[in-house]
Design a protein around this motif. Structure first.
Motif, short mmCIF file in Angstrom:
data_model
loop_
_atom_site.label_atom_id
_atom_site.label_comp_id
_atom_site.label_asym_id
_atom_site.label_seq_id
_atom_site.Cartn_x
_atom_site.Cartn_y
_atom_site.Cartn_z
N THR A 18 0.62 -1.30 -0.13
CA THR A 18 0.06 -0.08 -0.13
C THR A 18 0.78 1.37 0.27
O THR A 18 0.27 2.16 -0.20
CB THR A 18 -0.94 0.02 1.23
N GLY A 19 2.31 1.03 0.40
CA GLY A 19 3.03 2.46 0.60
C GLY A 19 2.55 2.99 1.92
O GLY A 19 1.73 2.61 2.66
N ASP A 20 3.30 4.28 1.94
CA ASP A 20 3.15 4.80 3.32
C ASP A 20 2.16 6.15 3.14
O ASP A 20 2.36 7.13 3.88
CB ASP A 20 4.36 5.08 3.70
N ASP A 21 1.93 6.72 1.58
CA ASP A 21 1.04 8.00 1.66
C ASP A 21 -0.57 7.48 1.67
O ASP A 21 -0.90 6.35 1.27
CB ASP A 21 1.28 8.35 0.25
N ARG A 22 -1.16 8.50 2.24
CA ARG A 22 -2.59 8.49 2.14
C ARG A 22 -3.17 9.80 1.82
O ARG A 22 -2.69 10.74 1.84
CB ARG A 22 -3.24 8.13 3.59
N TYR A 23 -4.45 10.00 1.47
CA TYR A 23 -5.15 11.12 1.22
C TYR A 23 -6.77 10.96 1.71
O TYR A 23 -7.07 9.74 1.62
CB TYR A 23 -4.96 11.56 -0.39
N GLY A 24 -7.39 12.00 1.91
CA GLY A 24 -8.68 11.94 2.20
C GLY A 24 -9.21 13.30 1.97
O GLY A 24 -8.80 14.55 1.71
N PHE A 25 -10.58 13.42 1.92
CA PHE A 25 -11.33 14.51 1.84
C PHE A 25 -12.80 14.61 2.10
O PHE A 25 -13.28 13.35 2.51
CB PHE A 25 -11.45 15.11 0.35
N GLU A 52 -6.86 -5.17 14.46
CA GLU A 52 -8.41 -5.47 14.48
C GLU A 52 -8.80 -4.16 15.07
O GLU A 52 -8.84 -3.61 16.02
CB GLU A 52 -8.66 -6.49 15.46
N ARG A 53 -9.88 -3.61 14.16
CA ARG A 53 -10.58 -2.29 14.40
C ARG A 53 -11.76 -2.35 14.04
O ARG A 53 -11.94 -2.33 12.80
CB ARG A 53 -9.60 -1.14 13.63
N PRO A 54 -12.65 -2.71 14.92
CA PRO A 54 -13.96 -2.60 14.61
C PRO A 54 -14.50 -1.24 14.19
O PRO A 54 -13.88 -0.23 14.85
CB PRO A 54 -14.66 -3.09 15.83
N PRO A 55 -15.28 -1.02 13.29
CA PRO A 55 -16.05 -1.97 12.41
C PRO A 55 -15.42 -2.39 11.25
O PRO A 55 -15.58 -3.16 10.38
CB PRO A 55 -17.39 -1.45 12.15
N SER A 56 -13.91 -1.79 10.91
CA SER A 56 -13.30 -1.90 9.63
C SER A 56 -12.98 -3.57 9.60
O SER A 56 -12.62 -4.15 8.72
CB SER A 56 -12.01 -1.07 9.72
N GLY A 57 -12.79 -4.17 10.74
CA GLY A 57 -12.10 -5.50 10.94
C GLY A 57 -10.69 -5.60 11.03
O GLY A 57 -10.02 -4.48 11.28
N PRO A 58 -10.16 -6.51 10.42
CA PRO A 58 -8.47 -6.59 10.33
C PRO A 58 -7.87 -5.85 9.32
O PRO A 58 -8.39 -5.79 8.10
CB PRO A 58 -8.27 -8.33 10.06
N LEU A 59 -6.95 -5.25 9.76
CA LEU A 59 -6.12 -4.31 8.85
C LEU A 59 -4.69 -4.69 8.83
O LEU A 59 -4.20 -4.91 9.77
CB LEU A 59 -6.15 -2.73 9.21
N LEU A 60 -4.13 -4.79 7.53
CA LEU A 60 -2.77 -5.23 7.56
C LEU A 60 -1.68 -4.09 7.35
O LEU A 60 -2.07 -3.35 6.49
CB LEU A 60 -2.80 -6.36 6.35
N PHE A 61 -0.89 -3.85 7.99
CA PHE A 61 0.16 -2.76 7.75
C PHE A 61 1.34 -3.19 7.65
O PHE A 61 2.10 -3.89 8.40
CB PHE A 61 0.25 -1.98 9.10
N GLU A 62 2.11 -3.04 6.23
CA GLU A 62 3.52 -3.65 5.96
C GLU A 62 4.40 -2.83 6.83
O GLU A 62 5.54 -3.19 6.75
CB GLU A 62 3.55 -3.27 4.57
N SER A 63 4.17 -1.74 7.39
CA SER A 63 5.21 -1.14 8.18
C SER A 63 4.68 0.01 9.26
O SER A 63 3.44 0.10 9.12
CB SER A 63 6.14 -0.13 7.22
N ASP A 64 5.62 0.52 10.01
CA ASP A 64 5.16 1.31 11.08
C ASP A 64 4.63 2.68 10.47
O ASP A 64 3.63 3.27 10.93
CB ASP A 64 6.09 1.58 12.17
N ALA A 65 5.39 2.85 9.39
CA ALA A 65 5.05 4.27 8.56
C ALA A 65 3.58 4.03 8.00
O ALA A 65 2.83 5.08 8.21
CB ALA A 65 6.02 4.31 7.54
N ALA A 66 3.35 3.07 7.68
CA ALA A 66 1.90 2.53 6.84
C ALA A 66 0.76 2.68 8.18
O ALA A 66 -0.33 3.04 7.83
CB ALA A 66 1.94 1.17 6.12
N TRP A 67 1.01 2.12 9.16
CA TRP A 67 0.34 2.19 10.39
C TRP A 67 -0.08 3.71 10.69
O TRP A 67 -1.29 4.02 10.71
CB TRP A 67 0.74 1.49 11.53
#
Length: 291
Positions: A18-25, A52-67
């Motif tokens: 997923t990389g370590d960048d995100r965006y939103g609006f 595990e983050r309800p209600p999203s469910g399990p989330l996979l993070f490839e790095s602490d930066a991605a987290w």
């Protein structure tokens, strides 16, 4: 309340995952943001890969930066309160992320050296009352196109200094290994007096955010981006701030720009001359129109 309309976005990781960048609006609230998680340089991971983050469910993070980037990105979906100033809003958001960090960490974060803590650059904006308010920490930037006028928002001197420092480091015998060692030292000083201030788990950093207010009108465009996307201007010189905005507004503009970006990152032998520790960097941009 004036809002914004989503026009286009790109988020191209530099490698797999997923990389370590995100965006939103939030179109109705007139808010938008870009987050660039800082590459891990610590001696250990402090967050689990699977969360595990309800209600999203399990989330996979490839790095602490991605987290961190993902968690900060989610926190920004909370709207600012009525009359809340940008720095106050950032302080509240960082405190929220810090609370989540303490709950999900594999260790006691208060006992960890700062170079092990996650961090990010980021820029956030809100359109309200005929103006766009910006607040940022680190090297994410924005461009506002209002009629024929182009306004740059960000720390251009900081970005240029980073590339100059990298060129100096890559010319030394230690090369990239020395560059990442220096990054660990720098990360250990983050959010302390006399050093750089970024998003992490220290709400006091919000007071050091760079802020700007730009007058906007209906139909104006705003482009927010990570420094990986802004490489098109600094250090590559493929675009100026003005021509980058020209091309972003065109049909297929952001995708075309990413193609140019990746073409400029095909040769690792250019790293020392250009001043980049990473031949490719995650590249993210978000284009919105003012309603």
């Amino acid at each position: 309340m004036p809002g914004i309309t989503f026009v286009d976005a790109v988020n191209f990781p530099s490698g797999n995952g997923t990389g370590d960048d995100r965006y939103g609006f939030d179109e109705g609230m007139g808010t938008a943001w870009v987050v660039d998680g800082a590459t891990d340089v610590g001696t250990r991971r402090v967050f689990p890969e699977l969360v595990e983050r309800p209600p999203s469910g399990p989330l996979l993070f490839e790095s602490d930066a991605a987290w961190y980037a993902d968690t900060l990105n989610a926190a920004f979906t909370a709207p600012p309160r009525s009359g809340e100033a940008p720095k106050a809003y950032l302080e509240r958001i960082i405190a929220c992320v810090a609370e989540t960090a303490r709950a999900e960490a594999l260790c006691d974060l208060s006992a960890e050296p700062r170079h092990n803590l996650p961090s990010a650059g980021g820029i956030w904006m809100r359109c309200e009352g005929g103006s766009a308010d910006f607040a940022g920490l680190g090297d994410c930037v924005a461009i506002v196109r209002s009629g024929s006028h182009t306004h740059f928002v960000g720390q251009l001197d900081l970005i240029r200094a980073e590339h100059a420092f990298n060129r100096q480091q890559l010319a030394e015998p230690a090369g990239k290994a020395g560059g990442y060692a220096n990054a660990r030292v720098s990360r250990g000083r983050m959010n302390t007096e006399g050093h750089h201030w970024v998003f992490s788990i220290h709400p006091e950093a919000a007071d050091r955010a760079e802020t700007d207010r730009v007058s906007v009108s209906e139909g104006d465009h705003i482009l927010l981006m990570s420094d990986g996307f802004f490489r098109l201007v600094e250090p590559y010189g493929i675009c100026t701030v003005e021509t980058l905005m020209d091309r972003a507004i065109e049909e297929d503009g952001l995708l075309s720009l990413v193609r140019d970006l990746r073409n400029a990152e095909r040769n690792p032998d250019d790293d020392a001359k250009i001043g980049r520790l990473k031949t490719k960097d995650d590249a993210t941009a978000l284009l919105v129109r003012v309603d």
